[in-house]
Design a protein around this motif. Structure first.
Motif, PDB file in Angstrom:
ATOM      1  N   LYS A  20      45.400 -11.513  13.816  1.00  0.00           N
ATOM      2  CA  LYS A  20      45.072 -12.835  13.294  1.00  0.00           C
ATOM      3  C   LYS A  20      46.243 -13.444  12.535  1.00  0.00           C
ATOM      4  O   LYS A  20      46.563 -14.625  12.687  1.00  0.00           O
ATOM      5  N   ALA A  21      46.914 -12.629  11.734  1.00  0.00           N
ATOM      6  CA  ALA A  21      48.059 -13.126  10.961  1.00  0.00           C
ATOM      7  C   ALA A  21      49.188 -13.588  11.868  1.00  0.00           C
ATOM      8  O   ALA A  21      49.809 -14.634  11.648  1.00  0.00           O
ATOM      9  N   LEU A  22      49.463 -12.800  12.917  1.00  0.00           N
ATOM     10  CA  LEU A  22      50.533 -13.170  13.839  1.00  0.00           C
ATOM     11  C   LEU A  22      50.167 -14.395  14.663  1.00  0.00           C
ATOM     12  O   LEU A  22      51.020 -15.226  14.982  1.00  0.00           O
ATOM     13  N   LEU A  25      50.816 -17.296  12.457  1.00  0.00           N
ATOM     14  CA  LEU A  25      52.254 -17.541  12.360  1.00  0.00           C
ATOM     15  C   LEU A  25      52.772 -18.225  13.614  1.00  0.00           C
ATOM     16  O   LEU A  25      53.568 -19.165  13.550  1.00  0.00           O
ATOM     17  N   SER A  26      52.303 -17.753  14.772  1.00  0.00           N
ATOM     18  CA  SER A  26      52.727 -18.354  16.039  1.00  0.00           C
ATOM     19  C   SER A  26      52.271 -19.800  16.146  1.00  0.00           C
ATOM     20  O   SER A  26      53.015 -20.677  16.593  1.00  0.00           O
ATOM     21  N   LEU A  27      51.031 -20.059  15.704  1.00  0.00           N
ATOM     22  CA  LEU A  27      50.505 -21.425  15.759  1.00  0.00           C
ATOM     23  C   LEU A  27      51.259 -22.351  14.810  1.00  0.00           C
ATOM     24  O   LEU A  27      51.414 -23.549  15.080  1.00  0.00           O
ATOM     25  N   ALA A  28      51.725 -21.784  13.681  1.00  0.00           N
ATOM     26  CA  ALA A  28      52.500 -22.600  12.746  1.00  0.00           C
ATOM     27  C   ALA A  28      53.835 -23.009  13.364  1.00  0.00           C
ATOM     28  O   ALA A  28      54.321 -24.129  13.152  1.00  0.00           O
ATOM     29  N   ALA A 346      67.754 -15.703  15.307  1.00  0.00           N
ATOM     30  CA  ALA A 346      67.252 -16.450  16.459  1.00  0.00           C
ATOM     31  C   ALA A 346      65.960 -15.846  16.993  1.00  0.00           C
ATOM     32  O   ALA A 346      64.997 -16.556  17.293  1.00  0.00           O
ATOM     33  N   LEU A 347      65.926 -14.513  17.111  1.00  0.00           N
ATOM     34  CA  LEU A 347      64.737 -13.853  17.625  1.00  0.00           C
ATOM     35  C   LEU A 347      63.558 -14.015  16.664  1.00  0.00           C
ATOM     36  O   LEU A 347      62.402 -14.094  17.096  1.00  0.00           O
ATOM     37  N   THR A 348      63.844 -14.078  15.362  1.00  0.00           N
ATOM     38  CA  THR A 348      62.789 -14.352  14.383  1.00  0.00           C
ATOM     39  C   THR A 348      62.174 -15.724  14.625  1.00  0.00           C
ATOM     40  O   THR A 348      60.965 -15.925  14.432  1.00  0.00           O
ATOM     41  N   TRP A 349      62.999 -16.671  15.054  1.00  0.00           N
ATOM     42  CA  TRP A 349      62.520 -18.017  15.383  1.00  0.00           C
ATOM     43  C   TRP A 349      61.947 -18.099  16.796  1.00  0.00           C
ATOM     44  O   TRP A 349      61.639 -19.172  17.289  1.00  0.00           O
ATOM     45  N   LYS A 350      61.835 -16.943  17.459  1.00  0.00           N
ATOM     46  CA  LYS A 350      61.351 -16.854  18.839  1.00  0.00           C
ATOM     47  C   LYS A 350      62.232 -17.656  19.794  1.00  0.00           C
ATOM     48  O   LYS A 350      61.759 -18.393  20.653  1.00  0.00           O
TER      49      LYS A 350
END
Length: 393
Positions: A20-22, A25-28, A346-350
């Motif tokens: 749920k947390a991830l 975060l992805s939706l944000a 960069a990978l943190t920012w997907k």
């Protein structure tokens, strides 16, 4: 003594909470109504990608012979990836450079490259995503296939429209033994023109059980062809297919190695990583011997080792690189990928480094060093692909 902690309760509670947390975060980062786009490129970057001078790119624009770029208030020209592809095809028609349109021609097979190692943290996914994006920028038609149930490559693409791994939208749907889907139905377009993905999810683990049951029924090695047969349905649509394998030598990885025409093995220059790679090769050799005896052995155009996360000023790593060069010889790529906070950011920012504007980094020179390192390795791999097609350097 009674132990109070329920394993089921622990695993279930935190898998739900973390999921749920991830998701939040992805939706944000990428809300459902967000449209993810590729960044724009300067004329300097365009010239480098096309292998021509910046002056020539500017002349083509001024003559109105190619796509019309966006012009900023300061007069800077910015090109979309679609513009670059259109310009590439325009220049190909003029015949100025032999391979300026690098897409394969009749007689050249789709290259299927497995990126594999069963040591976690060896940069398999980072290698796959940066190689895939580089090749798309170079004008190739690329498909990246996430073969890992942990789905890191899938996650890097944010919220893909219509994708939910819980609803059978992964590679497993195309390779299962009962009622497989046509592979084309599970291919997703991305925001990068020329770069598509087949996603992964937890249901990929079902392939291991399915293969065990199938082998009990038939006793054969037909399962090894599942990935090859699924990719064969769409191979004509692509020049290069990249397989981001799981960090294990399971049935799915074996099927990937059988389907592959080339193999990349990323290895950090650390003792534990190199030692683990040796065990991977030993185990893989024992499996390959069994497959050879069964008449199902794999044959590749190339197989290469790639040093990743390399710190040239680290003396133990430099020593390990020398050892790897001595052992692997020409099968170790000349270029190593440097360890960089720019890649991690960069990978943190997907995103891959190719998606992020240089100006976003607080230390642009860190970006410059990272992109130079990755470009060099990717160009060397591109050369292997061209050689497999029989093209002259």
């Amino acid at each position: 003594m009674t132990r109070h902690l329920s394993s089921l309760e622990f695993m279930d509670t935190f898998s739900t909470k973390l999921d749920k947390a991830l998701q939040n975060l992805s939706l944000a980062q990428y809300p459902p109504d967000a449209v993810r786009t590729m960044r724009k490129f300067s004329s300097t970057e365009v010239a480098a990608l096309l292998g021509v001078t910046e002056a020539y790119v500017r002349q083509v624009s001024l003559r109105g012979q190619g796509p019309e770029p966006e012009t900023t208030g300061s007069g800077k020209r910015l090109y979309t990836l679609e513009h670059i592809l259109e310009l590439r095809m325009h220049l190909a028609e003029k015949g100025r450079r032999k391979w300026i349109n690098p897409r394969r021609v009749d007689g050249e097979d789709c290259q299927i490259i497995a990126v594999t190692n069963f040591k976690g943290g060896s940069s398999k996914t980072s290698t796959t995503i940066h190689l895939g994006h580089w090749l798309a920028l170079r004008g190739y038609r690329v498909l990246a296939v996430d073969m890992d149930p942990q789905a890191s490559l899938t996650s890097l693409h944010g919220a893909l429209p219509g994708f939910d791994y819980r609803e059978g939208d992964t590679l497993y749907s195309a390779i299962r033994f009962d009622d497989p889907l046509p592979t084309q139905r599970i291919v997703h377009k991305t925001h990068i023109v020329g770069f598509d993905v087949i996603c992964a999810g937890l249901e990929l683990t079902e392939f291991e059980t399915a293969v065990a049951l199938e082998m009990r029924k038939t006793g054969g090695t037909g399962f090894l062809l599942r990935v090859s047969q699924a990719l064969g349905q769409i191979a004509d649509d692509y020049d290069i297919i990249l397989l981001d394998c799981a960090p294990s030598l399971n049935f799915l990885t074996l099927s990937s190695l059988t389907a592959a025409t080339g193999v990349l093995i990323p290895v950090p220059a650390h003792m534990l990583d190199v030692d683990s790679t040796g065990k991977f090769l030993e185990l893989a050799a024992s499996y390959m011997q069994i497959l050879d005896e069964a008449g199902a052995g794999a044959r590749w155009d190339f197989a290469k080792f790639l040093i990743t996360k390399f710190e040239a000023n680290d003396h133990p790593q430099a020593n390990m690189q020398a050892l790897m060069r001595q052992v692997f010889g020409d099968d170790l790529l000349l270029n190593a990928v440097a360890k960089s906070t720019a890649v991690a950011d960069a990978l943190t920012w997907k995103q891959s480094l190719y998606e992020v504007q240089r100006s976003r980094f607080s230390a642009p020179k860190t970006y410059d060093r990272a992109i130079e390192s990755i470009n060099a390795a990717n160009a060397e791999i591109e050369g292997l692909i061209a050689s497999a097609w029989g093209r002259e350097p």
